[in-house]
Design a protein around this motif. Sequence first.
Motif, PDB file in Angstrom:
ATOM      1  N   TRP A 276      34.556  52.053 -12.100  1.00 53.13           N
ATOM      2  CA  TRP A 276      34.488  51.159 -10.943  1.00 53.13           C
ATOM      3  C   TRP A 276      35.749  50.315 -10.895  1.00 53.13           C
ATOM      4  N   GLU A 277      36.124  49.953  -9.701  1.00 55.75           N
ATOM      5  CA  GLU A 277      37.235  49.017  -9.539  1.00 55.75           C
ATOM      6  C   GLU A 277      36.638  47.636  -9.273  1.00 55.75           C
ATOM      7  N   LEU A 278      37.154  46.636  -9.970  1.00 56.45           N
ATOM      8  CA  LEU A 278      36.694  45.270  -9.700  1.00 56.45           C
ATOM      9  C   LEU A 278      37.605  44.667  -8.645  1.00 56.45           C
ATOM     10  N   GLY A 279      36.989  44.135  -7.594  1.00 58.21           N
ATOM     11  CA  GLY A 279      37.768  43.488  -6.543  1.00 58.21           C
ATOM     12  C   GLY A 279      37.245  42.076  -6.325  1.00 58.21           C
ATOM     13  N   VAL A 280      38.088  41.248  -5.756  1.00 56.86           N
ATOM     14  CA  VAL A 280      37.658  39.871  -5.485  1.00 56.86           C
ATOM     15  C   VAL A 280      38.010  39.490  -4.060  1.00 56.86           C
ATOM     16  N   GLN A 281      37.120  38.726  -3.460  1.00 57.45           N
ATOM     17  CA  GLN A 281      37.451  38.047  -2.199  1.00 57.45           C
ATOM     18  C   GLN A 281      37.745  36.604  -2.580  1.00 57.45           C
ATOM     19  N   LEU A 282      38.907  36.131  -2.213  1.00 58.64           N
ATOM     20  CA  LEU A 282      39.331  34.793  -2.616  1.00 58.64           C
ATOM     21  C   LEU A 282      39.405  33.876  -1.402  1.00 58.64           C
ATOM     22  N   VAL A 283      38.860  32.684  -1.541  1.00 59.54           N
ATOM     23  CA  VAL A 283      38.896  31.703  -0.451  1.00 59.54           C
ATOM     24  C   VAL A 283      39.404  30.379  -1.027  1.00 59.54           C
ATOM     25  N   PRO A 284      40.520  29.864  -0.524  1.00 56.61           N
ATOM     26  CA  PRO A 284      41.018  28.589  -1.036  1.00 56.61           C
ATOM     27  C   PRO A 284      39.986  27.485  -0.815  1.00 56.61           C
ATOM     28  N   GLU A 285      39.977  26.517  -1.728  1.00 57.03           N
ATOM     29  CA  GLU A 285      38.983  25.426  -1.636  1.00 57.03           C
ATOM     30  C   GLU A 285      39.017  24.764  -0.254  1.00 57.03           C
ATOM     31  N   GLU A 286      40.233  24.629   0.299  1.00 53.43           N
ATOM     32  CA  GLU A 286      40.333  23.904   1.576  1.00 53.43           C
ATOM     33  C   GLU A 286      39.709  24.683   2.743  1.00 53.43           C
ATOM     34  N   ASP A 287      39.457  25.990   2.540  1.00 59.45           N
ATOM     35  CA  ASP A 287      38.837  26.779   3.619  1.00 59.45           C
ATOM     36  C   ASP A 287      37.314  26.857   3.485  1.00 59.45           C
ATOM     37  N   GLU A 288      36.753  26.034   2.618  1.00 61.45           N
ATOM     38  CA  GLU A 288      35.317  26.131   2.338  1.00 61.45           C
ATOM     39  C   GLU A 288      34.468  26.133   3.611  1.00 61.45           C
ATOM     40  N   HIS A 289      34.874  25.332   4.597  1.00 64.54           N
ATOM     41  CA  HIS A 289      34.021  25.181   5.784  1.00 64.54           C
ATOM     42  C   HIS A 289      34.543  25.959   6.993  1.00 64.54           C
ATOM     43  N   SER A 290      35.405  26.957   6.741  1.00 60.68           N
ATOM     44  CA  SER A 290      36.000  27.617   7.906  1.00 60.68           C
ATOM     45  C   SER A 290      35.212  28.851   8.365  1.00 60.68           C
ATOM     46  N   PHE A 291      34.012  29.056   7.846  1.00 58.62           N
ATOM     47  CA  PHE A 291      33.210  30.216   8.279  1.00 58.62           C
ATOM     48  C   PHE A 291      31.998  29.740   9.075  1.00 58.62           C
ATOM     49  N   ASP A 292      31.386  30.651   9.840  1.00 54.56           N
ATOM     50  CA  ASP A 292      30.207  30.211  10.595  1.00 54.56           C
ATOM     51  C   ASP A 292      28.925  30.391   9.779  1.00 54.56           C
ATOM     52  N   PHE A 293      29.091  30.492   8.484  1.00 48.00           N
ATOM     53  CA  PHE A 293      27.956  30.464   7.548  1.00 48.00           C
ATOM     54  C   PHE A 293      28.436  29.660   6.348  1.00 48.00           C
ATOM     55  N   ASP A 294      27.506  29.358   5.445  1.00 44.30           N
ATOM     56  CA  ASP A 294      27.864  28.533   4.292  1.00 44.30           C
ATOM     57  C   ASP A 294      28.170  29.427   3.090  1.00 44.30           C
ATOM     58  N   LEU A 295      29.304  29.185   2.441  1.00 39.28           N
ATOM     59  CA  LEU A 295      29.678  29.996   1.272  1.00 39.28           C
ATOM     60  C   LEU A 295      28.665  29.857   0.135  1.00 39.28           C
ATOM     61  N   LEU A 296      27.880  28.799   0.183  1.00 39.81           N
ATOM     62  CA  LEU A 296      26.890  28.575  -0.884  1.00 39.81           C
ATOM     63  C   LEU A 296      25.573  29.285  -0.599  1.00 39.81           C
ATOM     64  N   ASP A 297      25.488  29.978   0.509  1.00 41.95           N
ATOM     65  CA  ASP A 297      24.244  30.634   0.923  1.00 41.95           C
ATOM     66  C   ASP A 297      24.292  32.106   0.479  1.00 41.95           C
ATOM     67  N   ALA A 298      23.451  32.455  -0.498  1.00 48.15           N
ATOM     68  CA  ALA A 298      23.493  33.808  -1.077  1.00 48.15           C
ATOM     69  C   ALA A 298      22.863  34.863  -0.170  1.00 48.15           C
ATOM     70  N   THR A 299      22.406  34.465   1.024  1.00 47.23           N
ATOM     71  CA  THR A 299      21.928  35.483   1.966  1.00 47.23           C
ATOM     72  C   THR A 299      23.052  35.887   2.934  1.00 47.23           C
ATOM     73  N   LYS A 300      24.278  35.464   2.643  1.00 38.62           N
ATOM     74  CA  LYS A 300      25.402  35.783   3.527  1.00 38.62           C
ATOM     75  C   LYS A 300      26.518  36.503   2.769  1.00 38.62           C
ATOM     76  N   ILE A 301      27.181  37.418   3.489  1.00 35.50           N
ATOM     77  CA  ILE A 301      28.409  38.018   2.955  1.00 35.50           C
ATOM     78  C   ILE A 301      29.599  37.358   3.643  1.00 35.50           C
ATOM     79  N   ILE A 302      30.752  37.515   3.023  1.00 35.76           N
ATOM     80  CA  ILE A 302      31.982  37.240   3.772  1.00 35.76           C
ATOM     81  C   ILE A 302      32.475  38.620   4.219  1.00 35.76           C
TER      82      ILE A 302
END
Length: 696
Positions: A276-302
């Motif tokens: 398997w290849e390990l990959g990461v999606q990286l989001v800078p701390e300052e972009d925490e609120h730039s999505f229309d869902f919450d990064l802390l919500d485990a029912t959401k993907i980015i």
Amino acid sequence: MADPKQQQRDAFRAADPAGGPLTTDQGVVVDHTDDSLRAGDRGPTLMEDFHFREKITRFDHERIPERVVHARGAGAYGYFEPYASCAEFTKAAFLQDPSVRTPVFVRFSTVQGPRGSADTVRDVRGFATKFYTSEGNYDLVGNNFPVFFIQDGIKFPDFVHAVKPEPHNEIPTGASAHDTLWDFVSLQPETLHTIMWLMSDRAIPRSYRMMQGFGVHTFRFVNAEGRGTFVKFHWKPKLGVHSLVWDEAQETQGRDPDFNRRDLWDTIEAGDFPEWELGVQLVPEEDEHSFDFDLLDATKIIPEELVPVRPIGRMVLDRNPDNFFAETEQVAFHTANVVPGIDFTNDPLLQARNFSYLDTQLIRLGGPNFAQIPINRPVAPVRTNQRDGYHQGKIHRGTNYSPNSLGGGCPAVATGDPAAYRHLMERVDGAKVRRRSPSFDDHYTQPALFWHSMADWEKRHIVDAFRFELGKVAAKEVRARTVEQLALVDHELATAVAEGIGVTPPQQRADTPRPTPSPALSIANNQADTPSVSTRQIAVLVCDGVDAGQASAVRTALADQGAVVEFIAPQDGTVTAADGTDTEVDRALPTVASVLYDAVLLPPGALDSGDPASDGAARRFVQDAYRHGKAIGALGSAVEVLAELLPAEVWETSGDSRPVTDRSIVTCGTANADFTAAFTEAVAAHRDWSRPPLTR
Ligand code: HDD
């Protein structure tokens, strides 16, 4: 060829070179283990028979409580190596140097069923990795879905009670198709996104080697300067993502309940190491609120289209355990096993897990010393003041408190040592509340995103799965309530499901979400870079009178590319080919089934043994392969028989027996290079989803 049984005996002997006599647990030599000590030939057994009592006591205690979830699993050892230093984002030592291989142990599992349940049930698969790093153990305890059913861990017991067998009769085993799960789902819309994954083919993987893994939560990387970056972890299988079809998965539960475990074991034994290849999606701390869902919500993907997955390393599994219990059963994962450079977020599901895993090991592994069990032992040195307890395996000497002077101050606290674990200094303030963040409120957009990102065949399978599951729900109001929820996701989906389960189709709503699809979610877009037949199981049906020369020619060509090709005949032993030669049989038809193979090849004479019962079984084998979308190859006279078995629409009307869907049904007069190449391509493509249904 070496006898595998003898090889095994030699291996056991090598493991115990002394090869000494049987003893008790205390090392006392035993010279008789078949009769208990008794008073006279026909007298009562004596209490003083310590060998008898020890043997039975040990036997009585052989089972330990199984995991409350993820009870059934399979494990393997391997290694992880990063492609390049990740120092910009994390100081984790195992992610710095491409020349350093970190040993790993991975355990795959199903969730709902007990230890003895079947592998190919519709379920989430656990994908838990223990990295034995130089800085301590790091556990990435993930699943093969990127989302979870609930948002806060306090609901985990509710969810698990609902999905587990029902309490009055302990039915069903290894299945989610029952009232309590769907009752919970229909009342708890946060489950819907993961339910979409559960109803998709992701929930019936062809192989553990062919599924993605996800860390699910948003975690944090922390670099040497103390800067945090949000991170989501992704495992991508080198073989691509492949699944079974539901009908096949159900039959496989009976034909080989160990289907996925055996597949993992056999391929590692054969030296075809999964990767398997390990990959990461990286989001800078300052972009925490730039999505229309919450990064802390485990029912959401980015969505990967918003934040691409960066490959950072690869993992190879290259060794099977020696003892299932000692290794696979006793391995203890814990989301809070982190190393410097990897930190948590406030995801309330993750926070709950950080309590639960340690707690569960205390009961499951019988006390607090489970980290001393070989499979759980870190390779990094361990020096603590933790003492005693059940199953203490160490003989500690000296002081057991800190600070101390009598023990020379040891073990010393590493004040100021950059190698020490330091939690990210995230600012936290707020009122104490027991309520869900409003930023977790949207339960419908991402299920709709998943639905709209599917290929047509994936959508069909999802609708079929909903109909199957809800069709098994006795409470009609639960069916109806679930359809109401689906109507908030997508009208077409809800209507198709309703029509199959006797529920009135919903009214079209104006407010269903229409998110931009994420192609990365479709299995169709998660294929291997170079599809191949490597490790694919191919059945060649043979019988007396078959053209063994042609069969062997194709077999050799496929085996050269790594496929596992087996000759299957009505009986074991040998078959006498058309040219009078004897050909060895690998398996007898009654011991196998089409569902255990990825493809079937019919050499000339294959379906013509002269025995109607055997020919009937072989024909069913071929028709099952057809129904499950598998590649079928036929040569010479077998082509005519094939034409009789399959729907008329797949054959040219000219009567020359050439199939229309020639990508996956490959026919030829003789086994030439073109045939082999076309058949190879068809097998490598995994499945053909475009087949008309079998009507005969
Ligand atoms: Fe869990 C086992 C994965 C939510 C509590 N979980 C377990 C295993 C995996 C996961 C792969 C098996 C590990 C092994 O092979 O031994 N669990 C997940 C994922 C979750 C998740 C990906 C959500 C993102 N789990 C979750 C919650 C809780 C737990 C919210 C409790 C609050 N999980 C457990 C557990 C288990 C477990 C009860 C059972 C056996 C064990 O831990 O060692 O603690």
